[in-house]
Design a protein around this motif. Structure first.
Motif, PDB file in Angstrom:
ATOM      1  N   ILE A  11      38.523  46.348  43.441  1.00 40.47           N
ATOM      2  CA  ILE A  11      38.119  45.750  44.660  1.00 40.47           C
ATOM      3  C   ILE A  11      37.309  44.446  44.008  1.00 40.47           C
ATOM      4  N   LEU A  12      36.284  44.811  43.046  1.00 39.78           N
ATOM      5  CA  LEU A  12      35.434  43.988  42.505  1.00 39.78           C
ATOM      6  C   LEU A  12      36.017  42.710  42.047  1.00 39.78           C
ATOM      7  N   LEU A  13      37.133  42.932  41.273  1.00 37.83           N
ATOM      8  CA  LEU A  13      37.944  41.873  40.553  1.00 37.83           C
ATOM      9  C   LEU A  13      38.798  41.155  41.514  1.00 37.83           C
ATOM     10  N   GLN A  14      39.253  41.832  42.651  1.00 31.93           N
ATOM     11  CA  GLN A  14      39.815  40.899  43.613  1.00 31.93           C
ATOM     12  C   GLN A  14      38.793  40.053  44.262  1.00 31.93           C
ATOM     13  N   ASP A  74      25.645  39.106  42.995  1.00 31.55           N
ATOM     14  CA  ASP A  74      25.492  38.878  41.783  1.00 31.55           C
ATOM     15  C   ASP A  74      25.488  40.477  40.914  1.00 31.55           C
ATOM     16  N   ASP A  75      25.139  41.369  41.663  1.00 31.40           N
ATOM     17  CA  ASP A  75      25.079  42.729  40.845  1.00 31.40           C
ATOM     18  C   ASP A  75      26.451  43.245  40.782  1.00 31.40           C
ATOM     19  N   GLY A  76      27.391  42.624  41.677  1.00 32.24           N
ATOM     20  CA  GLY A  76      28.956  43.094  41.516  1.00 32.24           C
ATOM     21  C   GLY A  76      29.454  42.306  40.305  1.00 32.24           C
ATOM     22  N   ARG A  77      29.123  41.156  40.175  1.00 36.11           N
ATOM     23  CA  ARG A  77      29.415  40.288  38.850  1.00 36.11           C
ATOM     24  C   ARG A  77      28.981  41.085  37.625  1.00 36.11           C
ATOM     25  N   ARG A  78      27.813  41.609  37.631  1.00 37.39           N
ATOM     26  CA  ARG A  78      27.039  42.125  36.338  1.00 37.39           C
ATOM     27  C   ARG A  78      27.804  43.526  36.317  1.00 37.39           C
ATOM     28  N   ALA A  79      28.311  44.083  37.174  1.00 38.23           N
ATOM     29  CA  ALA A  79      29.033  45.458  37.035  1.00 38.23           C
ATOM     30  C   ALA A  79      30.427  45.253  36.412  1.00 38.23           C
ATOM     31  N   ILE A  80      31.208  43.892  36.876  1.00 44.74           N
ATOM     32  CA  ILE A  80      32.384  43.646  36.129  1.00 44.74           C
ATOM     33  C   ILE A  80      32.099  43.317  34.554  1.00 44.74           C
ATOM     34  N   ALA A  92      42.796  52.248  32.933  1.00 43.24           N
ATOM     35  CA  ALA A  92      43.533  51.419  31.905  1.00 43.24           C
ATOM     36  C   ALA A  92      43.296  49.796  32.103  1.00 43.24           C
ATOM     37  N   PRO A  93      42.950  49.131  30.925  1.00 39.53           N
ATOM     38  CA  PRO A  93      42.461  47.742  30.787  1.00 39.53           C
ATOM     39  C   PRO A  93      43.090  47.010  32.059  1.00 39.53           C
ATOM     40  N   LEU A  94      42.406  46.173  32.755  1.00 42.81           N
ATOM     41  CA  LEU A  94      43.003  45.251  33.799  1.00 42.81           C
ATOM     42  C   LEU A  94      42.806  44.019  33.667  1.00 42.81           C
ATOM     43  N   GLY A  95      42.827  43.366  32.203  1.00 46.02           N
ATOM     44  CA  GLY A  95      42.656  42.281  32.001  1.00 46.02           C
ATOM     45  C   GLY A  95      41.157  41.597  32.285  1.00 46.02           C
ATOM     46  N   ILE A  96      40.369  42.525  32.119  1.00 47.74           N
ATOM     47  CA  ILE A  96      38.823  42.033  32.775  1.00 47.74           C
ATOM     48  C   ILE A  96      38.512  41.264  31.518  1.00 47.74           C
ATOM     49  N   GLU A  97      37.612  40.071  32.127  1.00 47.32           N
ATOM     50  CA  GLU A  97      36.984  39.374  31.099  1.00 47.32           C
ATOM     51  C   GLU A  97      35.560  39.070  31.805  1.00 47.32           C
ATOM     52  N   ALA A  98      34.540  39.177  30.878  1.00 45.02           N
ATOM     53  CA  ALA A  98      33.182  38.587  31.417  1.00 45.02           C
ATOM     54  C   ALA A  98      33.206  37.586  32.054  1.00 45.02           C
ATOM     55  N   VAL A  99      32.291  37.384  33.045  1.00 45.78           N
ATOM     56  CA  VAL A  99      32.044  36.223  33.791  1.00 45.78           C
ATOM     57  C   VAL A  99      30.503  35.733  33.664  1.00 45.78           C
ATOM     58  N   ALA A 100      30.293  34.473  33.815  1.00 47.87           N
ATOM     59  CA  ALA A 100      29.141  34.049  33.859  1.00 47.87           C
ATOM     60  C   ALA A 100      28.444  34.088  35.050  1.00 47.87           C
TER      61      ALA A 100
END
Length: 100
Positions: A11-14, A74-80, A92-100
């Protein structure tokens, strides 16, 4: 089957990738990974945790039920970012990349 934390991350990634949207939009985009029966429970928990914000959607003509729009905080971005760095406790990894 996704764990609770995996659903929350999905959900956070979407929300990060698509911006503000309805719960059913996320279900439709996710295919079989998110279900109608669990999306709103997970969204409400994310709102309670301060990771997501919700607001009433504008009601169009003929609209019968009130609906809500959800957006990433913003806290959701920090959680990602934390999940991207740790990848512990998530599915399993979902292609997660840290965001600014």
């Amino acid at each position: 089957m996704k764990t609770e934390s995996g659903k929350r991350l999905e959900i956070l990634l979407q929300l990060r990738d698509h911006g503000e949207c309805y719960g059913l939009e996320m279900v439709n985009r996710a295919g079989s990974t998110l279900k109608r029966g669990t999306i709103y429970v997970a969204l409400n928990r994310l709102v309670d945790d301060g990771l997501v914000v919700d607001r009433p959607a504008p009601r169009g003509e003929g609209s019968r039920l009130p609906t809500r729009l959800y957006a990433l905080r913003d806290d959701g971005r920090r959680a990602i970012n934390a999940a991207a760095m740790a990848q512990v406790g998530w599915d399993a990894p979902l292609g997660i990349e840290a965001v600014a």
